[in-house]
Design a protein around this motif. Sequence first.
Motif, short mmCIF file in Angstrom:
data_model
loop_
_atom_site.label_atom_id
_atom_site.label_comp_id
_atom_site.label_asym_id
_atom_site.label_seq_id
_atom_site.Cartn_x
_atom_site.Cartn_y
_atom_site.Cartn_z
N THR A 18 -13.03 22.38 -63.23
CA THR A 18 -12.94 21.15 -62.45
C THR A 18 -12.07 21.35 -61.23
N ASN A 19 -10.92 21.97 -61.41
CA ASN A 19 -10.00 22.21 -60.29
C ASN A 19 -10.63 23.12 -59.24
N ALA A 20 -11.36 24.14 -59.66
CA ALA A 20 -12.00 25.06 -58.72
C ALA A 20 -13.06 24.33 -57.89
N VAL A 21 -13.86 23.50 -58.53
CA VAL A 21 -14.89 22.73 -57.82
C VAL A 21 -14.23 21.76 -56.84
N PHE A 22 -13.20 21.07 -57.30
CA PHE A 22 -12.47 20.12 -56.44
C PHE A 22 -11.94 20.83 -55.19
N ARG A 23 -11.31 21.98 -55.38
CA ARG A 23 -10.73 22.71 -54.24
C ARG A 23 -11.80 23.15 -53.24
N GLU A 24 -12.98 23.50 -53.73
CA GLU A 24 -14.07 23.88 -52.81
C GLU A 24 -14.55 22.67 -52.02
N LEU A 25 -14.67 21.52 -52.68
CA LEU A 25 -15.19 20.33 -52.02
C LEU A 25 -14.24 19.80 -50.94
N ILE A 26 -12.94 19.88 -51.19
CA ILE A 26 -12.00 19.32 -50.21
C ILE A 26 -11.92 20.16 -48.94
N LYS A 27 -12.51 21.32 -48.93
CA LYS A 27 -12.53 22.14 -47.72
C LYS A 27 -13.45 21.56 -46.65
N SER A 28 -14.36 20.68 -47.04
CA SER A 28 -15.32 20.11 -46.10
C SER A 28 -14.66 18.98 -45.30
N ASP A 29 -14.96 18.95 -44.01
CA ASP A 29 -14.48 17.83 -43.19
C ASP A 29 -15.56 16.76 -43.04
N LYS A 30 -16.69 16.93 -43.74
CA LYS A 30 -17.81 15.99 -43.62
C LYS A 30 -17.88 15.00 -44.78
N ILE A 31 -17.12 15.24 -45.82
CA ILE A 31 -17.11 14.32 -46.95
C ILE A 31 -15.68 13.99 -47.34
N LEU A 32 -15.50 12.84 -47.95
CA LEU A 32 -14.19 12.44 -48.44
C LEU A 32 -14.22 12.58 -49.96
N VAL A 33 -13.30 13.35 -50.47
CA VAL A 33 -13.24 13.59 -51.91
C VAL A 33 -12.04 12.83 -52.46
N ARG A 34 -12.28 12.00 -53.47
CA ARG A 34 -11.18 11.25 -54.10
C ARG A 34 -10.32 12.20 -54.91
N SER A 35 -9.04 11.91 -54.98
CA SER A 35 -8.11 12.79 -55.70
C SER A 35 -8.37 12.74 -57.20
N GLN A 36 -7.95 13.76 -57.87
CA GLN A 36 -8.09 13.81 -59.32
C GLN A 36 -7.22 12.74 -59.98
N GLN A 37 -6.13 12.39 -59.34
CA GLN A 37 -5.28 11.31 -59.87
C GLN A 37 -6.00 9.97 -59.77
N ASP A 38 -6.74 9.75 -58.67
CA ASP A 38 -7.53 8.52 -58.53
C ASP A 38 -8.56 8.44 -59.65
N THR A 39 -9.21 9.55 -59.94
CA THR A 39 -10.20 9.58 -61.01
C THR A 39 -9.55 9.25 -62.35
N ALA A 40 -8.40 9.83 -62.61
CA ALA A 40 -7.69 9.55 -63.87
C ALA A 40 -7.32 8.07 -63.98
N ARG A 41 -6.89 7.48 -62.86
CA ARG A 41 -6.55 6.04 -62.87
C ARG A 41 -7.79 5.19 -63.13
N ALA A 42 -8.93 5.57 -62.57
CA ALA A 42 -10.17 4.81 -62.79
C ALA A 42 -10.57 4.87 -64.25
N ILE A 43 -10.40 6.03 -64.87
CA ILE A 43 -10.72 6.17 -66.29
C ILE A 43 -9.80 5.26 -67.11
N GLU A 44 -8.54 5.22 -66.76
CA GLU A 44 -7.60 4.34 -67.46
C GLU A 44 -7.98 2.87 -67.29
N GLN A 45 -8.45 2.50 -66.11
CA GLN A 45 -8.83 1.11 -65.85
C GLN A 45 -9.97 0.65 -66.74
N ILE A 46 -10.84 1.55 -67.14
CA ILE A 46 -11.93 1.12 -68.01
C ILE A 46 -11.59 1.35 -69.48
#
Length: 169
Positions: A18-46
Amino acid sequence: VYPFEAVGIEGTKGTIITNAVFRELIKSDKILVRSQQDTARAIEQIGLSQSGHCTDDTCRVQAGKILKAQKLIMGSIEKLDVNLYTVAIRVVDVETSRTEFSVERDCECSRIVEVRNLAKKLTREEILPYLETGKPPPKKEGPSGGYPPSPSRVEEAVPAAGPSPPGMV
């Protein structure tokens, strides 16, 4: 990027991928990637903080909606044999819950770093171009699309539905 499932594997290997994929995606300046902490908070919200993650696509898409994401990247790493792994990554449209694009490769790997490198390569060469353009990347020459040969099937990247415009992941 939703945490990758690790099937038949002990420890934190799913997190490594997961971390490796995340690090590759954030290299792009054409997409906005949400942080892993944001994802963890969303999981907690549900209400899934006890298990730490969702176990089905419906739940994962719900987390994507909380994040106001357009696309959700999810995947798995499966240990098939002593040194045989499968890495699968897919792009899911959060609004429709449909898989738009997916890629899967087998890896005859003796170390997790080799599996991680394959996940990074798939992200960089297939997932990221799809997210940036809405179109599958051109096929590479050779029997396995430029990837190391695998002892079993090598599946092509397949768009599951019509492409959507690139956006937030």
